[in-house]
Enzyme design. Structure first.
Site, PDB file in Angstrom:
ATOM      1  N   ALA A  13       0.824  -1.211   0.000  1.00  0.00           N
ATOM      2  CA  ALA A  13       0.000   0.000   0.000  1.00  0.00           C
ATOM      3  C   ALA A  13       0.856   1.258   0.000  1.00  0.00           C
ATOM      4  O   ALA A  13       0.471   2.291   0.532  1.00  0.00           O
ATOM      5  CB  ALA A  13      -0.923  -0.002   1.213  1.00  0.00           C
ATOM      6  N   ALA A  14       2.047   1.175  -0.604  1.00  0.00           N
ATOM      7  CA  ALA A  14       2.967   2.314  -0.559  1.00  0.00           C
ATOM      8  C   ALA A  14       2.870   3.207  -1.792  1.00  0.00           C
ATOM      9  O   ALA A  14       3.338   4.339  -1.776  1.00  0.00           O
ATOM     10  CB  ALA A  14       4.405   1.825  -0.399  1.00  0.00           C
ATOM     11  N   ARG A  19      -2.610   8.652 -10.857  1.00  0.00           N
ATOM     12  CA  ARG A  19      -3.695   8.929 -11.801  1.00  0.00           C
ATOM     13  C   ARG A  19      -5.049   9.200 -11.127  1.00  0.00           C
ATOM     14  O   ARG A  19      -6.003   9.602 -11.772  1.00  0.00           O
ATOM     15  CB  ARG A  19      -3.815   7.773 -12.806  1.00  0.00           C
ATOM     16  CG  ARG A  19      -2.760   7.858 -13.901  1.00  0.00           C
ATOM     17  CD  ARG A  19      -2.781   6.665 -14.806  1.00  0.00           C
ATOM     18  NE  ARG A  19      -2.151   5.499 -14.176  1.00  0.00           N
ATOM     19  CZ  ARG A  19      -2.269   4.254 -14.619  1.00  0.00           C
ATOM     20  NH1 ARG A  19      -3.023   3.995 -15.663  1.00  0.00           N
ATOM     21  NH2 ARG A  19      -1.663   3.268 -13.995  1.00  0.00           N
ATOM     22  N   GLY A  84       9.532  -0.473  -6.340  1.00  0.00           N
ATOM     23  CA  GLY A  84       8.949  -1.652  -6.941  1.00  0.00           C
ATOM     24  C   GLY A  84       8.363  -2.623  -5.927  1.00  0.00           C
ATOM     25  O   GLY A  84       8.655  -2.567  -4.732  1.00  0.00           O
ATOM     26  N   GLY A 146       0.880  -7.596 -15.909  1.00  0.00           N
ATOM     27  CA  GLY A 146       1.859  -8.649 -16.146  1.00  0.00           C
ATOM     28  C   GLY A 146       1.189  -9.891 -16.728  1.00  0.00           C
ATOM     29  O   GLY A 146       0.033 -10.166 -16.446  1.00  0.00           O
ATOM     30  N   GLU A 161       6.317  -8.521 -17.280  1.00  0.00           N
ATOM     31  CA  GLU A 161       5.590  -7.251 -17.284  1.00  0.00           C
ATOM     32  C   GLU A 161       5.290  -6.824 -18.712  1.00  0.00           C
ATOM     33  O   GLU A 161       6.094  -7.071 -19.623  1.00  0.00           O
ATOM     34  CB  GLU A 161       6.419  -6.170 -16.565  1.00  0.00           C
ATOM     35  CG  GLU A 161       6.577  -6.410 -15.073  1.00  0.00           C
ATOM     36  CD  GLU A 161       5.243  -6.631 -14.400  1.00  0.00           C
ATOM     37  OE1 GLU A 161       4.450  -5.680 -14.307  1.00  0.00           O
ATOM     38  OE2 GLU A 161       4.972  -7.768 -13.954  1.00  0.00           O
ATOM     39  N   ASN A 234      -6.779   2.436 -10.996  1.00  0.00           N
ATOM     40  CA  ASN A 234      -5.721   3.427 -11.140  1.00  0.00           C
ATOM     41  C   ASN A 234      -6.246   4.847 -11.242  1.00  0.00           C
ATOM     42  O   ASN A 234      -5.540   5.785 -10.921  1.00  0.00           O
ATOM     43  CB  ASN A 234      -4.862   3.104 -12.362  1.00  0.00           C
ATOM     44  CG  ASN A 234      -4.085   1.813 -12.138  1.00  0.00           C
ATOM     45  OD1 ASN A 234      -3.369   1.680 -11.162  1.00  0.00           O
ATOM     46  ND2 ASN A 234      -4.268   0.854 -13.022  1.00  0.00           N
ATOM     47  N   LYS A 357     -33.831  16.758  15.335  1.00  0.00           N
ATOM     48  CA  LYS A 357     -32.464  16.575  15.830  1.00  0.00           C
ATOM     49  C   LYS A 357     -32.517  16.337  17.326  1.00  0.00           C
ATOM     50  O   LYS A 357     -33.225  17.074  18.025  1.00  0.00           O
ATOM     51  CB  LYS A 357     -31.626  17.817  15.544  1.00  0.00           C
ATOM     52  CG  LYS A 357     -30.178  17.665  15.958  1.00  0.00           C
ATOM     53  CD  LYS A 357     -29.570  18.940  16.479  1.00  0.00           C
ATOM     54  CE  LYS A 357     -30.016  19.241  17.897  1.00  0.00           C
ATOM     55  NZ  LYS A 357     -29.307  20.375  18.502  1.00  0.00           N
ATOM     56  N   ALA A 386     -49.116  21.596  12.528  1.00  0.00           N
ATOM     57  CA  ALA A 386     -48.322  22.000  11.360  1.00  0.00           C
ATOM     58  C   ALA A 386     -47.548  23.280  11.640  1.00  0.00           C
ATOM     59  O   ALA A 386     -48.050  24.195  12.284  1.00  0.00           O
ATOM     60  CB  ALA A 386     -49.241  22.200  10.165  1.00  0.00           C
TER      61      ALA A 386
END
Ligand code: UD1
Ligand code: CA
Length: 480
Positions: A13-14, A19, A84, A146, A161, A234, A357, A386
């Site tokens: 997750a680095a 994009r 990589g 790949g 790749e 991406n 609320k 009302a």
């Protein structure tokens, strides 16, 4: 006594996800109730792992903060420069020198993957006694992914790749999903042999397969039963496509469990929400966060529920609700806005154009039209006319209003908090109430009415009103 081999999940997750063109890191983009990474962590949790390591890098502080909150048991490992996927896994293993057994590698941006599919990958890996096993998929358009290169015997030779592939290899439509199982010791050894001698100048995790195969270690392939599960994303267009796929999967599961979804294409249910059989969801509705919908309840059309509980038999029509509890057989809408702290009792009613609320309605209490109810307790069977406003805010502080059981508040009333209307009390229409009305009393604050005779004829001569009045009273209007 033999121990089951340990399982570690490494989540990559680095990466930056350039994009996406977003301030938010790609793996923290939301998708039906979880971030992309949150979906992957849920898979890691479901497959019974001993340890989860998450490789973070781009905006590591943000991703780390998310992990601390959403998966405190996971170990973040920093990959300061993203050289990589092989480099990323090498750093993860360097940070966990005691790690043995099986390493499962997942990608932080592949949110549709199901635990069952990872279990199938692991079963193949163990059955084959493999050093490494890749989850592949057959796709129509392999794009930049790949490719799985098989030998004449059908076994995996290597993963190549797109950027390094020959024309012939680019025609291969079996792709690498980026999801793998490895023997920890052999993986560690092979990672030490990676080079950056390739089109992207990166350490490719995929090269581990060629290295292990060349050394004669068994490597295996698990072909995904559903290729769409392996889709990453991406950019935002791809993210939107994943969202639709996830929506359809979630809706289908709820329909199979007995929920009536009238228009699945316009119904969005977060993976964190729950519904009971015989609940109905009508078109253009969203059921988000921790919302739950009980049996017999009808949601929509055009309703958004966020962290809202809907009890059995309630109906919620064209409503936006956040953090409310809607009781059994209560009715809400159309065009209502429920905010946090709203709690509606059994068979109570919130009608059209009502905002509530921090408001509690007792059983059978009714707020049927055009009202603001803020910071209030309304007793069972009370009726609010009302256009009533619960004036809870004096510009500095918020105050509470209590309306007793079976009290009756006439239309167009302002209840100026803090104030109490006793059980069975009445408030006359058009009152501005700032003193308590004791039980059984009538509170009235209206000025007495005065009629000015002949005013229209004198002050508005020649108008349609003057003429209508003249016809009704046989008075000839004055001419000028
Ligand atoms: C990789 C595979 C490719 C596969 C594809 C599937 C390699 C060399 N190639 O492509 O065969 O078809 O995944 O999506 O592995 N990441 C890091 N650190 C890095 C680089 C990447 O953590 O230094 C993470 C990314 O955040 C992402 C995952 O690894 O979650 C995959 O990286 P990405 O760049 O998307 O994949 P590719 O290398 O293009
Ligand atoms: Ca990718």
């Amino acid at each position: 006594m033999s121990q089951a081999p340990s399982r570690t999940v490494v989540v990559l997750a680095a990466g930056e996800g350039k994009r996406m063109k977003s301030q938010t890191p790609k793996v923290l983009q939301p998708l039906l109730g979880r971030t992309l990474l949150g979906h992957v962590l849920a898979v890691a949790q479901a497959i019974h792992t001993d340890r989860t390591v998450v490789v973070v890098g781009h905006k590591a502080d943000q991703v780390g903060a998310f992990l601390a909150e959403a998966a405190p048991a996971a170990t973040p490992v920093l990959q300061a420069e993203q050289n990589g996927t092989g480099h990323a896994v090498r750093i993860a293993l360097d940070a966990t020198p005691d790690l043995t057994g099986t390493v499962v590698v997942l990608s932080g941006d592949v949110p549709l993957l199901r635990p069952e599919t990872v279990e199938a990958l692991l079963a193949t890996h163990e059955r084959a006694g493999a050093a490494a096993t890749v989850l592949s998929a057959e796709v129509a358009e392999p794009g930049g992914l790949g490719r799985i290169v098989r030998g004449a015997d059908g076994n995996l030779e290597r993963i190549v790749e797109q950027k390094d592939a020959t024309e012939e290899q680019r025609r291969i439509r079996e792709i690498n999903s980026g999801i793998y199982a490895f023997d920890a010791a052999l993986l560690r050894e092979a990672l030490g042999k990676l080079s950056t001698d390739n089109a992207q100048g990166e350490e490719y995790l995929t090269d581990v397969f060629g290295i292990l195969a060349a050394q004669g270690h068994p490597v295996a392939i698990e072909v995904a039963e559903f290729a769409y599960e392996t889709l990453g994303c991406n950019d935002r267009a791809e993210l939107a496509r994943l969202r639709v796929l996830m929506r359809d999967r979630v809706n289908e599961a709820w329909m199979r469990s007995g929920v009536l979804i009238l228009d699945p294409a316009t119904t969005w249910i977060d993976v964190t929400a729950t519904l009971e059989p015989d609940a109905t969801v009508d078109q253009n509705s969203q059921i988000l966060g921790t919302s739950s919908v009980a049996t017999g309840a009808v949601i929509g059309p055009d309703t958004t529920l966020v962290d809202t509980t809907v009890a059995a038999g309630a109906t919620v029509l064209r409503t936006h609700s956040i953090g409310a509890e809607i009781g059994p057989s209560a009715t809400v809408g159309p065009y209502s806005y429920l905010r946090p702290g709203t709690r509606l009792g059994e068979k109570s009613k919130i009608g059209g154009f009502v905002e509530a609320k921090n408001a509690e309605l007792g059983a059978g209490a009714k707020v049927p039209h055009l009202t603001y109810v803020g910071d209030a307790t309304i007793g069972a069977k009370a009726n609010i006319g009302a256009g009533t406003i619960f004036a809870n805010y004096d510009g500095v502080r918020k105050s509470h209003t209590t309306v007793g059981e079976a009290a009756f508040v006439g239309s167009d009333t302002v209840l100026i908090a803090p104030v109490e209307i006793g059980p069975g009390a009445y408030v006359a229409a058009g009152s501005a109430v700032q003193k308590n009305v004791p039980a059984g009393n009538l509170g009235i604050t209206r000025a007495p009415q005065r009629n000015v005779e002949g005013w229209v004829a004198r002050a508005r001569p020649g108008t349609a009103s003057a003429e209508a009045a003249a016809r009704a009273t046989d008075i000839t209007p004055e001419q000028d």
